[in-house]
Structure formats: C-alpha cells, structure tokens
Design an enzyme around this catalytic site. Structure first.
Site, PDB file in Angstrom:
ATOM      1  N   CYS A 260       1.489   1.480   3.887  1.00  0.00           N
ATOM      2  CA  CYS A 260       1.305   1.004   2.516  1.00  0.00           C
ATOM      3  C   CYS A 260       0.311   1.899   1.760  1.00  0.00           C
ATOM      4  O   CYS A 260       0.637   3.026   1.419  1.00  0.00           O
ATOM      5  CB  CYS A 260       0.870  -0.453   2.525  1.00  0.00           C
ATOM      6  SG  CYS A 260       1.086  -1.277   0.926  1.00  0.00           S
TER       7      CYS A 260
ATOM      8  N   HIS B  19       5.867  -2.976   5.477  1.00  0.00           N
ATOM      9  CA  HIS B  19       4.951  -3.626   6.420  1.00  0.00           C
ATOM     10  C   HIS B  19       5.668  -3.901   7.744  1.00  0.00           C
ATOM     11  O   HIS B  19       6.247  -4.966   7.928  1.00  0.00           O
ATOM     12  CB  HIS B  19       4.418  -4.923   5.821  1.00  0.00           C
ATOM     13  CG  HIS B  19       3.365  -4.702   4.788  1.00  0.00           C
ATOM     14  ND1 HIS B  19       2.020  -4.788   5.062  1.00  0.00           N
ATOM     15  CD2 HIS B  19       3.463  -4.336   3.490  1.00  0.00           C
ATOM     16  CE1 HIS B  19       1.330  -4.507   3.969  1.00  0.00           C
ATOM     17  NE2 HIS B  19       2.189  -4.228   3.004  1.00  0.00           N
TER      18      HIS B  19
ATOM     19  N   GLU C 242       4.506  -4.667  10.515  1.00  0.00           N
ATOM     20  CA  GLU C 242       3.924  -5.751  11.318  1.00  0.00           C
ATOM     21  C   GLU C 242       4.644  -7.068  11.087  1.00  0.00           C
ATOM     22  O   GLU C 242       4.440  -8.036  11.828  1.00  0.00           O
ATOM     23  CB  GLU C 242       2.432  -5.890  11.015  1.00  0.00           C
ATOM     24  CG  GLU C 242       2.079  -6.622   9.741  1.00  0.00           C
ATOM     25  CD  GLU C 242       2.281  -5.797   8.485  1.00  0.00           C
ATOM     26  OE1 GLU C 242       2.189  -6.362   7.383  1.00  0.00           O
ATOM     27  OE2 GLU C 242       2.547  -4.580   8.613  1.00  0.00           O
TER      28      GLU C 242
END
Length: 417
Positions: free
Chosen positions: A300, A384, A386
């Site tokens: 990001c 993202h 994750e």
C-alpha cells in the site's frame, strides 16, 4: 402559545412525564438523535446518530466490503476519512477483541444505511455503537448510502462534515457545509507520522486459530524483518511471524542507517494514511535500502514509496479503491485474484521508473497493483494481501520477499564463512 410550550404545560403531564418528553422518547429513542453528513459541494444527507455526539470533518469514501467493519474502522490507513459502507445492514456481528488491526479506531466517522444494535454472533463481545462511543467516533444511520455512493462515483471522494444535533436544537446545515469546506483534504498531508508508534518494539504473535481460540506463535524465526510502521495492520505482522519472521517494528521516521545497523534479513514498509509524496523521510530510507541490495517489500503506502524512491510519481484517485472484492491480474502467473483494497493514491503509469516491472494490475481500472525491481530484491503490492477483512487470494505475494531474504541470508553466511 407555541405547540411545544403547550405540550410542556404543567396540567398536561402523563404518569409524571410530559407529553412532549414522551413524544421525544418515541421519535428519538436512545442513540437516535438527528445527524447530518454535509458535503463540501453543498449536498446534505440526513440521518440519525447511533454513536458519539459532536462534529468531525474528513474525506468521505465508500467501501464495498460486505463484512469486516471492525477491521476497517481500526485500520490506520483510514485516518482522516469518513467511511461509507455500501452493504446496507451493519452491526449484527458486533465487535470483539480479536478482529482489530490497531489499538483504536482511526476512521474519522462511520456512515451506514441501517444500523442493527443487537448483535447475534457468538464471537461478539460488545455492540458496534458501544465500540464507537468508547473511541468518541460519530456514527450515522438512515443515510441513503446508494445515493451517496453514486454521488461520490460521479464527483469523486469529497471533503465532508459529520455533525450530530438534538431534538431541541436541529443540526445547522450551513455550519456543517462550511466546516466541510474548511477541511484541507488529504493531498499533501503526511498522516503516517501521526499514526505511527512512538518507540521501537518486537512482535512475536501469529494469526488467530479460531479452533484453538488462541494466537499462533512461530516455533522458529529464521528471518529478521524490520517493519516500518506507517499505520501497519496487525494481521500483516501476524502473517510475517507465521512465515518464520522475527519482527522488529520501528517508527515511521527511523533512518535507514539505524535499520541497517540492526543487520536485518529484510525491510518491510507498511500501509498507511495520507499522501505518500509527503513522506520524504520514508522515500529517502527506501532509496538507501534498494541501493544496499537489502530485500525490500512494501504494501500500500510502502508500494507507493518504492515507486517514488526510484523517481516515479503518485496521484490522487477520483474515489480510490476501498473494499474486499477487487479483481487483480497477476501478470506473471496469468491468474486473477480477488483482493482487499484501501488506498486513495496510486502509482502513475506516466514516467514509471525503467527499473520496475509491473507484476499486477487492477481489472477495475487497470491501475498498477504491484511491481518488482529488475535487478534488486525489491517487491511491492498495492492491495492488502493480509486479507483483513477480505479474501486470501493474494497471500502468495509474500513469497517473493521470503525467497529474497533466504537468498540474502545464504549470501551473508557464505561471506562470513
């Protein structure tokens, strides 16, 4: 005599409660005081407050995720933003102590179509309204979020003001519009230094095992990773721990010299809020890491910083990418990944540094979603991986970083032999 004065006269009491008070309880029960969302262009949306009272300005954006409002609210990347959830029914899963991404709510405010105050999830520990109140964050319900989202898609993310009122004193719309116009906006704003931790710390917690009701902890950590905290999500560090990384978390303005003195196997630069071009200290540090052939991975904001460090440009997007259903093409594997996204700036295709190879692109608007350095062990991903909240398709983007650290470690061991 006015109607209100007539209702409040002493001879019109009902079981000890004035009729006007009874009407107020019926029309405005607890947490249902009037509130407005005022946009800088003069448009006003009316609703009701279900959390903290007061006034808050920020940039209003929309998020298309159907789940994960707790992770969204606690994501530091949302600092300075008023988050509109396009999914209409919010609050039914409550809030718990596990699904958080930081120690507090960073979103400036929450805007929903219909708030539900009675959680039904077995994991719920408190109501969403209580969570918002504890952090003094305004929540507004009853907004036509479809109309608001269409307005933002047409006109772009916009400066706005959330303001609550009460029964006797309705919200001053013009004052709210004026406050929205006064907000400076995110362009040029360095928020990473505002949300970062103050002191260096170690992280040794893995992802949460729902079956065991406990966090994992990696038995072995062969890699030492220094993570820059620009507003890092905790799930990123948990994944790094699961992948065998001993994580040292450092403040945003930590110099490259300080990090290199720790002799890490790799450096990670995190997600974060604000304008990446304002983070000159991080851009310089990244430039030094790449020059030193230090394995580097950015997510990001860290992705944008790597591009800037090599001479690229970033630009403000019309309304950004915010959601958990964004398709991204992996150019190397020719596979489509459904990803979680949260960014208002992107790396420009114009003047893209020749050292970079684009590895991922958004299938929504073809913006750059990932790249790697042609000759250095440096990688970056805009989304993202994750997946908190969101799908797990992009988890494999961590692999290149782990492989680079493994090679770097082997080279160091040979050099020391």
């Amino acid at each position: 005599m006015t109607v209100n004065a007539w209702l409040n006269t002493e001879h019109l009491r009902l079981t000890g409660l004035s009729i006007v008070s009874k009407l107020k309880q019926l029309l405005f029960p607890e947490n249902r005081l009037p509130a407005v969302l005022a946009l800088a262009d003069g448009r006003v949306f009316h609703g009701f407050s279900f959390a903290a009272s007061g006034r808050q300005v920020g940039e209003v954006v929309f998020n298309t995720a159907m789940t994960g409002y707790q992770e969204i609210l606690s994501d530091p990347s949302y600092a300075g933003q008023l988050v509109t959830l396009t999914y209409p029914h919010i609050g039914n899963t409550g809030v718990n102590d596990i699904d958080i991404e930081s120690d507090k709510i960073h979103a400036a405010g929450l805007i929903v179509r219909e708030y539900h105050d009675e959680p039904s999830s077995w994991r719920s520990q408190k109501k969403l309204s209580q969570y918002l109140k504890e952090h003094n964050v305004i929540g507004i319900t009853g907004i036509d979020t479809r109309a608001l989202t269409n307005h933002l898609r047409d006109h772009g993310a916009m400066k706005a003001c959330l303001m609550t009122g009460d029964v006797d004193n309705p919200v001053d719309e013009q004052a709210a519009i004026a406050k929205a116009k006064e907000f400076s906006g995110l362009t040029g704003m360095d928020l990473a230094k505002e949300v970062t931790l103050k002191n260096q710390q170690d992280w040794s917690q893995g992802r949460y095992d729902l079956n065991k009701q406990a966090y994992k902890k990696s038995a072995t950590t062969p890699y030492h990773v220094v993570c820059y905290d620009f507003g890092i999500k905790q799930q990123i560090m948990r994944i790094l721990n699961d992948l065998g990384c001993k994580v040292t978390l450092v403040p945003a303005k930590t110099s490259a010299a300080e990090v290199l003195a720790m002799q890490p196997d790799g450096v990670f630069m995190s997600n974060g809020p604000g304008d990446p071009a304002a983070c000159d200290y991080a851009i310089e540090a990244c430039r030094e890491f790449i020059a030193a052939d230090m394995p580097y991975f950015g997510i990001c904001l860290g992705h944008q910083i790597m591009a800037l460090a090599l001479g690229g440009r970033t630009e403000k997007m019309k309304y950004g990418h915010h959601g958990a259903n964004h398709p991204v093409m992996d150019n190397d594997g020719k596979q489509v990944m459904i990803t979680s996204q949260n960014h208002s700036f992107c790396v420009s295709d114009d003047d893209l540094p020749k050292e970079l190879v684009v590895t991922h692109r958004s299938l929504f608007d073809h913006t750059i979603q990932g790249f790697r350095h042609k000759n250095k062990p440096a990688y970056a991903f805009q989304g993202h991986p994750e997946a908190s909240p969101g799908p797990h398709d992009a988890l494999t983007v961590f692999d290149g970083f782990i492989d680079a650290m493994n090679k770097h470690k082997q080279q160091q061991e040979k050099a020391d032999a």
